[in-house]
Structures are given as C-alpha cells and as structure tokens.
Design a protein around this motif. Structure first.
Motif, short mmCIF file in Angstrom:
data_model
loop_
_atom_site.label_atom_id
_atom_site.label_comp_id
_atom_site.label_asym_id
_atom_site.label_seq_id
_atom_site.Cartn_x
_atom_site.Cartn_y
_atom_site.Cartn_z
N THR A 283 -26.48 56.43 22.03
CA THR A 283 -25.47 55.51 21.51
C THR A 283 -25.88 54.08 21.87
OG1 THR A 283 -24.17 55.76 23.52
CG2 THR A 283 -23.63 57.20 21.67
N GLN B 149 -23.65 65.39 13.15
CA GLN B 149 -23.68 66.09 11.87
C GLN B 149 -25.11 66.18 11.33
OE1 GLN B 149 -21.78 63.34 12.51
NE2 GLN B 149 -19.76 63.51 11.55
N ASP C 100 -15.51 48.66 14.14
CA ASP C 100 -15.79 50.09 14.11
C ASP C 100 -17.27 50.40 13.90
OD1 ASP C 100 -15.86 49.23 11.51
OD2 ASP C 100 -14.59 50.83 10.71
N ASN D 282 -18.49 51.49 17.16
CA ASN D 282 -17.80 52.61 17.79
C ASN D 282 -18.62 53.88 17.56
OD1 ASN D 282 -16.06 54.59 18.69
ND2 ASN D 282 -14.25 53.72 17.70
N ASP D 283 -19.20 54.42 18.62
CA ASP D 283 -20.08 55.59 18.52
C ASP D 283 -19.34 56.92 18.71
OD1 ASP D 283 -22.51 54.21 18.03
OD2 ASP D 283 -22.58 53.64 20.14
N TRP D 284 -18.03 56.88 18.73
CA TRP D 284 -17.24 58.09 18.93
C TRP D 284 -17.65 59.19 17.96
CZ3 TRP D 284 -13.97 60.26 22.30
CH2 TRP D 284 -13.10 61.25 21.87
N SER D 285 -17.84 58.87 16.70
CA SER D 285 -18.17 59.89 15.70
C SER D 285 -19.59 60.42 15.83
CB SER D 285 -17.97 59.33 14.29
OG SER D 285 -18.84 58.24 14.06
N TYR E 230 -20.78 61.74 18.48
CA TYR E 230 -20.75 62.93 19.34
C TYR E 230 -19.41 63.66 19.28
CZ TYR E 230 -18.59 59.44 22.43
OH TYR E 230 -17.80 58.44 22.94
N SER E 231 -18.53 63.28 18.35
CA SER E 231 -17.20 63.88 18.28
C SER E 231 -16.84 64.24 16.85
CB SER E 231 -16.14 62.90 18.81
OG SER E 231 -16.41 62.49 20.12
N ASP E 232 -15.96 65.25 16.70
CA ASP E 232 -15.33 65.52 15.42
C ASP E 232 -13.86 65.13 15.53
OD1 ASP E 232 -14.08 67.57 16.81
OD2 ASP E 232 -15.15 69.19 15.78
N SER E 233 -13.03 65.61 14.63
CA SER E 233 -11.62 65.20 14.62
C SER E 233 -10.85 65.68 15.85
CB SER E 233 -10.93 65.71 13.35
OG SER E 233 -11.02 67.12 13.27
N GLN F 33 -9.48 56.05 20.13
CA GLN F 33 -9.80 57.44 20.47
C GLN F 33 -10.64 57.52 21.73
OE1 GLN F 33 -11.40 58.30 16.46
NE2 GLN F 33 -10.13 60.12 16.51
#
Length: 206
Positions: free
Chosen positions: A24, A69, A124, A127-130, A132-135, A197
C-alpha cells in the motif's frame, strides 16, 4: 478540484516462502519490499520499482496492480494457500506524508498547499482499504499497522531477522512536529469521512 494520480498498488508473491505481500502507499511498503527481495527465490514475483531500487522479478507482462481481486484472479491457488498480509497507516498521518512526498518530488502538484490538497482533492484515491478488503472487511490474514510495524513483523511467518527498522526508504522528507499540527477541524473531519472504514476498523484516533 485537481486530482493527483496515485501510484499503482504493487505486490510480492513468494512461492519459496508461501506468502503474498500487498504493498500500500506511504506505509513503509518500499522499505518492506526492499527488505524482502533478498529472501526471494528464482520463481518469486515482485512488481519492483526502479525509483526505489527494488528489482522487477518475473512480472514483465503484469500491469495495473489493483490489490486482492487482481491477485486472486490471476493466482487463485496461491491466494487460497499462501499467507497474505498488508500494512496500512493512520490516514491523518498518511496524508501529511503524501503531501511532503509530493512537495519533495513533484512540488507543482501541491503548489497550493496542504489545506488545498485535503479540501479539494479526491482523497479516496489514497485510500488503500479496498486493496486488502471486501465489503465485510480485510480478507488477508493480517493487516499490520505502520505505527507498530517492527513489533508486528516479528510475528509474521516469513523470513525476518530484525533488519527492518524505522529508517525507511522514503523517510526524512517531513519537518519535525506532529501531523496534528497540520490540520484544521474541517480538514480533520474530511479525512475522517473519506477514510471512515479504515479508521473504524483500526480504531484510529486523530
């Protein structure tokens, strides 16, 4: 509103040690990558960076690295069986780091100052949340925090002999002082809204 183009998410896949590292931004990723490449085998994959002095290994045809993904789709067996980890950082601190990195490397991108960056950019994109994360939240085995990186690195099932310290590849660009000094209440709230999040998951406080 002006937009800063983010650096692509990069990664390492080690078949030798059976781990996947999702890199990230502004979270010591380049330092971790530079450390880990010394332990990689001949078939391992590293997106690398000429700017950071890390090699590009076995990925000549890879492009647009967009996090879990992309990795899972191309390497499903490795994704299901290897240890997966990432690192992230208090976003208020991260945004200050991003600003000073641009001020050092591409000052024209932030010529209007830090407040303008926070209040007028699409935050956004950082923002690197997505990655390594899903919903439902993180789907890697562990997300380390930049603030406790060295201690948490000791517990990872990967090669580590205490070499990774707090002097990072891209360190030394910021002046002394705390990140809190850089924010007004309005700026603080905008970062809170854009990284909600991640802030809630790690229970970060300003």
């Amino acid at each position: 509103m002006y937009v800063l183009i983010p650096i692509n998410i990069c990664m390492i896949i080690s078949h030798k040690h059976k781990f996947i590292f999702i890199k990230t931004r502004k979270s010591a990723g380049s330092s971790i990558e530079k450390y880990l490449v010394d332990y990689l085998g001949p078939d391992d994959i590293c997106t690398g960076s000429k700017r950071d002095g890390t090699p590009i290994l076995n990925n000549e045809n890879l492009n647009g690295h967009l996090g879990w993904q992309w990795i899972k789709g191309l390497y499903p067996s490795e994704w299901n069986s290897y240890y997966k980890f990432a690192v992230d950082r208090n976003p208020w601190d991260k945004m200050v780091s991003i600003y000073y990195w641009y001020l050092h490397s591409k000052p024209h991108k932030v010529s209007k100052g830090f407040e303008h960056l926070i209040m007028n950019s699409k935050l956004d994109q950082w923002n690197d949340w997505s990655a390594y994360s899903d919903s439902n939240g993180p789907i890697v085995d562990q997300v380390l925090t930049y603030e406790n990186l060295h201690e948490q690195f000791l517990d990872l099932p990967i090669p580590y002999n205490n070499e990774l310290q707090t002097t990072f590849v891209k360190g030394g660009l910021r002046p002394e002082g705390t990140y809190q000094d850089q924010y007004t209440k309005e700026m603080q709230q905008r970062v809170r809204d854009q990284f909600s999040q991640m802030i809630d998951y790690f229970q970060y406080q300003f």
